[in-house]
Design a protein around this motif. Structure first.
Motif, PDB file in Angstrom:
ATOM      1  N   LYS A   1      -6.426  -7.099  -4.070  1.00 40.43           N
ATOM      2  CA  LYS A   1      -5.697  -5.956  -4.621  1.00 40.43           C
ATOM      3  C   LYS A   1      -4.373  -5.758  -3.880  1.00 40.43           C
ATOM      4  O   LYS A   1      -3.333  -5.524  -4.492  1.00 40.43           O
ATOM      5  CB  LYS A   1      -6.553  -4.689  -4.524  1.00 40.43           C
ATOM      6  CG  LYS A   1      -5.900  -3.486  -5.133  1.00 40.43           C
ATOM      7  CD  LYS A   1      -6.795  -2.263  -5.057  1.00 40.43           C
ATOM      8  CE  LYS A   1      -6.070  -1.055  -5.642  1.00 40.43           C
ATOM      9  NZ  LYS A   1      -6.841   0.166  -5.542  1.00 40.43           N
TER      10      LYS A   1
ATOM     11  N   GLU B   1      -0.562  -6.012  -5.448  1.00 36.29           N
ATOM     12  CA  GLU B   1       0.442  -4.957  -5.307  1.00 36.29           C
ATOM     13  C   GLU B   1       1.732  -5.509  -4.696  1.00 36.29           C
ATOM     14  O   GLU B   1       2.833  -5.176  -5.142  1.00 36.29           O
ATOM     15  CB  GLU B   1      -0.100  -3.813  -4.455  1.00 36.29           C
ATOM     16  CG  GLU B   1      -1.187  -3.015  -5.148  1.00 36.29           C
ATOM     17  CD  GLU B   1      -1.902  -2.040  -4.225  1.00 36.29           C
ATOM     18  OE1 GLU B   1      -1.607  -2.019  -3.000  1.00 36.29           O
ATOM     19  OE2 GLU B   1      -2.766  -1.304  -4.721  1.00 36.29           O
TER      20      GLU B   1
ATOM     21  N   GLU C   1     -12.025  -8.414  -2.117  1.00 37.17           N
ATOM     22  CA  GLU C   1     -11.477  -7.676  -3.254  1.00 37.17           C
ATOM     23  C   GLU C   1     -10.312  -6.790  -2.811  1.00 37.17           C
ATOM     24  O   GLU C   1      -9.300  -6.687  -3.503  1.00 37.17           O
ATOM     25  CB  GLU C   1     -12.566  -6.819  -3.907  1.00 37.17           C
ATOM     26  CG  GLU C   1     -13.594  -7.627  -4.684  1.00 37.17           C
ATOM     27  CD  GLU C   1     -14.761  -6.774  -5.180  1.00 37.17           C
ATOM     28  OE1 GLU C   1     -14.764  -5.535  -4.968  1.00 37.17           O
ATOM     29  OE2 GLU C   1     -15.675  -7.361  -5.776  1.00 37.17           O
TER      30      GLU C   1
END
Length: 100
Positions: free
Chosen positions: A20, A24, A16
């Motif tokens: 992420k 980004e 996870e």
């Protein structure tokens, strides 16, 4: 069984976190691509400014130091009396210059 669950939980958390980070980075690349698109569609001065920023970034990442190994927007007159203002002057070993 509990050990397996803990390991899977840690792996899921790590995955996870990586997702992420990738999201980004994708947003950052999208913003930069948008900036580049706007610069390329803009006026020639805008395109020139963008090119100068990219060139300076490349020179810095190559390990060169501004105002020591390269100089930005120096103005000088050549042997024929013509005024020149190249984007960059790179100082080569032996005090030779390369204008770009």
């Amino acid at each position: 069984m509990e050990e397996t669950y803990d390991r899977e939980s840690k792996q899921r958390f790590s995955l996870e976190k990586e997702i992420k980070t990738l999201a980004e980075l994708n947003q950052q690349v999208s913003r930069e691509a948008g900036n580049l698109t706007n610069a390329l569609k803009g006026q020639s001065k805008t395109r020139g400014n963008w090119g100068e920023i990219i060139l300076e970034s490349i020179l810095e990442k190559s390990g060169l130091t501004k105002d020591r190994e390269y100089f930005i927007q120096q103005s000088f007159t050549n042997e024929h009396g013509k005024r020149l203002q190249p984007d960059v002057v790179v100082v080569y070993p032996g005090e030779r210059n390369g204008c770009h």
